[in-house]
Design an enzyme around this catalytic site. Structure first.
Site, PDB file in Angstrom:
ATOM      1  N   HIS A 275      -0.944  -0.176  -9.712  1.00 16.72           N
ATOM      2  CA  HIS A 275      -1.681  -1.153  -8.902  1.00 16.72           C
ATOM      3  C   HIS A 275      -2.155  -2.341  -9.753  1.00 16.72           C
ATOM      4  O   HIS A 275      -3.347  -2.654  -9.800  1.00 16.72           O
ATOM      5  CB  HIS A 275      -2.876  -0.491  -8.202  1.00 16.72           C
ATOM      6  CG  HIS A 275      -3.193  -1.148  -6.878  1.00 16.72           C
ATOM      7  ND1 HIS A 275      -3.427  -0.419  -5.741  1.00 16.72           N
ATOM      8  CD2 HIS A 275      -3.299  -2.438  -6.521  1.00 16.72           C
ATOM      9  CE1 HIS A 275      -3.679  -1.253  -4.744  1.00 16.72           C
ATOM     10  NE2 HIS A 275      -3.607  -2.487  -5.198  1.00 16.72           N
TER      11      HIS A 275
ATOM     12  N   ARG B 156       0.861  -1.184   0.000  1.00 13.90           N
ATOM     13  CA  ARG B 156       0.000   0.000   0.000  1.00 13.90           C
ATOM     14  C   ARG B 156       0.898   1.236   0.000  1.00 13.90           C
ATOM     15  O   ARG B 156       1.934   1.264   0.689  1.00 13.90           O
ATOM     16  CB  ARG B 156      -0.918   0.039   1.236  1.00 13.90           C
ATOM     17  CG  ARG B 156      -2.110  -0.905   1.181  1.00 13.90           C
ATOM     18  CD  ARG B 156      -3.161  -0.493   0.143  1.00 13.90           C
ATOM     19  NE  ARG B 156      -4.288  -1.419   0.124  1.00 13.90           N
ATOM     20  CZ  ARG B 156      -4.403  -2.477  -0.684  1.00 13.90           C
ATOM     21  NH1 ARG B 156      -3.462  -2.758  -1.556  1.00 13.90           N
ATOM     22  NH2 ARG B 156      -5.476  -3.237  -0.645  1.00 13.90           N
TER      23      ARG B 156
ATOM     24  N   GLU C  62      -2.838   7.536  -4.823  1.00 11.42           N
ATOM     25  CA  GLU C  62      -3.248   6.882  -6.077  1.00 11.42           C
ATOM     26  C   GLU C  62      -4.746   6.971  -6.386  1.00 11.42           C
ATOM     27  O   GLU C  62      -5.151   6.788  -7.534  1.00 11.42           O
ATOM     28  CB  GLU C  62      -2.818   5.405  -6.078  1.00 11.42           C
ATOM     29  CG  GLU C  62      -3.571   4.525  -5.084  1.00 11.42           C
ATOM     30  CD  GLU C  62      -3.181   3.043  -5.180  1.00 11.42           C
ATOM     31  OE1 GLU C  62      -1.992   2.735  -5.083  1.00 11.42           O
ATOM     32  OE2 GLU C  62      -4.097   2.215  -5.360  1.00 11.42           O
TER      33      GLU C  62
HETATM   34  P1  NAD Z   1      -1.628 -11.189   4.986  1.00 11.84           P
HETATM   35  O1  NAD Z   1      -2.613 -10.695   5.980  1.00 11.84           O
HETATM   36  O2  NAD Z   1      -1.665 -12.624   4.584  1.00 11.84           O
HETATM   37  O3  NAD Z   1      -0.141 -10.883   5.510  1.00 11.84           O
HETATM   38  C1  NAD Z   1       0.235  -9.682   6.080  1.00 11.84           C
HETATM   39  C2  NAD Z   1       1.380  -9.967   7.037  1.00 11.84           C
HETATM   40  O4  NAD Z   1       1.829  -8.723   7.551  1.00 11.84           O
HETATM   41  C3  NAD Z   1       0.963 -10.846   8.232  1.00 11.84           C
HETATM   42  O5  NAD Z   1       1.855 -11.916   8.389  1.00 11.84           O
HETATM   43  C4  NAD Z   1       1.023  -9.881   9.411  1.00 11.84           C
HETATM   44  O6  NAD Z   1       1.406 -10.505  10.636  1.00 11.84           O
HETATM   45  C5  NAD Z   1       2.090  -8.908   8.928  1.00 11.84           C
HETATM   46  N1  NAD Z   1       2.072  -7.641   9.641  1.00 11.84           N
HETATM   47  C6  NAD Z   1       0.999  -6.974  10.150  1.00 11.84           C
HETATM   48  N2  NAD Z   1       1.411  -5.860  10.772  1.00 11.84           N
HETATM   49  C7  NAD Z   1       2.764  -5.827  10.655  1.00 11.84           C
HETATM   50  C8  NAD Z   1       3.754  -4.930  11.111  1.00 11.84           C
HETATM   51  N3  NAD Z   1       3.446  -3.854  11.847  1.00 11.84           N
HETATM   52  N4  NAD Z   1       5.044  -5.200  10.789  1.00 11.84           N
HETATM   53  C9  NAD Z   1       5.372  -6.308  10.089  1.00 11.84           C
HETATM   54  N5  NAD Z   1       4.477  -7.193   9.649  1.00 11.84           N
HETATM   55  C10 NAD Z   1       3.186  -6.958   9.928  1.00 11.84           C
HETATM   56  O7  NAD Z   1      -1.780 -10.229   3.735  1.00 11.84           O
HETATM   57  P2  NAD Z   1      -1.299 -10.527   2.241  1.00 11.84           P
HETATM   58  O8  NAD Z   1      -2.378 -11.228   1.494  1.00 11.84           O
HETATM   59  O9  NAD Z   1       0.046 -11.119   2.273  1.00 11.84           O
HETATM   60  O10 NAD Z   1      -1.250  -9.044   1.662  1.00 11.84           O
HETATM   61  C11 NAD Z   1      -0.315  -8.099   2.149  1.00 11.84           C
HETATM   62  C12 NAD Z   1      -0.706  -6.730   1.624  1.00 11.84           C
HETATM   63  O11 NAD Z   1      -0.528  -6.700   0.208  1.00 11.84           O
HETATM   64  C13 NAD Z   1      -2.198  -6.393   1.814  1.00 11.84           C
HETATM   65  O12 NAD Z   1      -2.436  -5.825   3.077  1.00 11.84           O
HETATM   66  C14 NAD Z   1      -2.448  -5.413   0.712  1.00 11.84           C
HETATM   67  O13 NAD Z   1      -2.263  -4.114   1.226  1.00 11.84           O
HETATM   68  C15 NAD Z   1      -1.367  -5.713  -0.325  1.00 11.84           C
HETATM   69  N6  NAD Z   1      -1.914  -6.186  -1.611  1.00 11.84           N
HETATM   70  C16 NAD Z   1      -1.554  -5.524  -2.739  1.00 11.84           C
HETATM   71  C17 NAD Z   1      -2.026  -5.964  -3.975  1.00 11.84           C
HETATM   72  C18 NAD Z   1      -1.646  -5.283  -5.276  1.00 11.84           C
HETATM   73  O14 NAD Z   1      -2.259  -5.562  -6.305  1.00 11.84           O
HETATM   74  N7  NAD Z   1      -0.638  -4.428  -5.285  1.00 11.84           N
HETATM   75  C19 NAD Z   1      -2.881  -7.068  -4.027  1.00 11.84           C
HETATM   76  C20 NAD Z   1      -3.200  -7.735  -2.832  1.00 11.84           C
HETATM   77  C21 NAD Z   1      -2.718  -7.285  -1.626  1.00 11.84           C
END
Ligand code: NAD
Length: 331
Positions: free
Chosen positions: A294, A233, A262
């Site tokens: 994105h 993000r 964005e």
């Molecule tokens: P997820 O919930 O499976 O994993 C997120 C991880 O981050 C978890 O293991 C959690 O413990 C960790 N986390 C939370 N707070 C934290 C902190 N303060 N410091 C370090 N780690 C922390 O999520 P995911 O499916 O792996 O997705 C991750 C992110 O990717 C989403 O939140 C979303 O913002 C982003 N995303 C982007 C796209 C894109 O098209 N660019 C698509 C999907 C998701």
């Protein structure tokens, strides 16, 4: 059952329409994003479907609830754009698609690393113009480099596995360790150490704790010439501080699929307009910055999974309003 799908793009029609027919749901597609102005347009719909840049704040929740909406279905994993407390207050159930295709995003992060490193985007243009010089295209081997990963959930875990496959040393920081990654060789270390890696990739959600995780102070701790990749993000990065770091050479390469501001830009064709966003303009002017709008999630497999899971979530909530909170059901 009626569903209003906001921020609709042509590819949403392709994947949602057949899945909705099977599920007995009628979709009204709205190209406009959901926000305080457009929420007023919702009528005779039990559910709304929103994406990453739709705004679901308290006012929008109040408007939706008053219009008879009961379900807000996010067709994405991240939910930082939804005020969950307000949703609860207005008796709105909120669901998301926690893991539609983590490979899609992880692979895009890797694509950014390879492009920035081996400069294939520049080589493509050169060869088309019969410029066969390779000066300025020098890269480095990924093999043996240290890669730092912040957030090892669904996407971060996939990313770690791919980078291990390249022969990289993978170090990671997460508030909750994933033991199966440790078995594969991923080393959990403090955040400060992760930020010292040659390549740093962000895969944690945007929360008050992670907002501007990359800022003036953390940038000072990073290795000069670091490659920073953000497919998570935009708000994880203080863009102004990153521009200063690019100017000083602290950041050697920047790959971003997401951008703090964005909402008014990404997913739109603005090629006929002047770009008013001077920050994005400045970022685009650096030869070592790669920006995509994105699109990390944008694969056939992901779109299929997003459509089917979103509709399944909606049907489950409609049939059982008491479904407990879980990964897919947020409120
Ligand atoms: P997820 O919930 O499976 O994993 C997120 C991880 O981050 C978890 O293991 C959690 O413990 C960790 N986390 C939370 N707070 C934290 C902190 N303060 N410091 C370090 N780690 C922390 O999520 P995911 O499916 O792996 O997705 C991750 C992110 O990717 C989403 O939140 C979303 O913002 C982003 N995303 C982007 C796209 C894109 O098209 N660019 C698509 C999907 C998701």
């Amino acid at each position: 059952m009626n569903l209003t799908l906001f921020s609709a793009q042509p590819y949403d029609h392709i994947y949602f329409t057949p899945a909705a027919e099977k599920a007995g749901i009628t979709i009204q597609y709205q190209e406009m994003p959901l926000n305080e102005t457009t929420a007023a347009l919702v009528a005779e719909t039990e559910a709304v479907c929103v994406f990453v840049n739709d705004l679901v704040n308290e006012k929008v929740c109040a408007q939706l609830s008053a219009a008879g909406v009961r379900i807000i279905a996010l067709r994405c994993a991240g939910f930082n754009n939804v005020n969950l407390e307000a949703a609860k207050k207005y008796q709105l159930r909120v669901c998301r698609v926690p893991a539609y295709s983590p490979e899609s995003v992880a692979e895009h992060a890797v694509a950014m690393i390879l492009t920035l490193n081996r400069k294939t985007h520049k080589a493509y243009n050169r060869v088309r113009e019969q410029n066969y010089s390779i000066n300025g295209l020098l890269g480095f081997n990924l093999f043996g480099k240290t890669v730092g990963v912040v957030g090892t959930g669904n996407i971060g875990a996939c990313f770690c596995k791919i980078m291990l496959g390249f022969g990289c040393r993978v170090i990671a920081y997460d508030i909750a360790k994933n033991p199966s990654l440790e078995k594969l060789g991923v080393e959990y270390v403090p955040l400060e150490e992760v930020l010292k890696a040659a390549i740093v990739s962000l895969h944690c959600p945007l929360t008050p704790q992670t907002h501007h995780l990359i800022n003036e102070q953390t940038l000072e701790k990073m290795q000069p010439g670091v490659m920073l990749i953000n497919t998570s993000r935009g708000g994880l990065i203080d863009t102004k501080a990153v521009i200063q770091a690019l100017k000083k050479g602290v950041i050697g390469y920047l790959g971003m699929d997401v951008y703090e501001q964005e909402e008014n830009l990404f997913f739109k064709d603005l090629s006929n307009r002047l770009l008013e966003d001077e920050t994005l303009q400045r970022l685009s002017s650096f030869h070592n910055v790669l920006i995509t709008a994105h699109q990390a999630f944008f694969t056939q497999e992901a779109l299929h999974e997003i459509a089917t899971t979103t509709l399944k979530n909606i049907i489950s909530l409609k049939n059982d309003n008491n479904l407990p909170q879980q990964a897919a059901i947020l409120v």
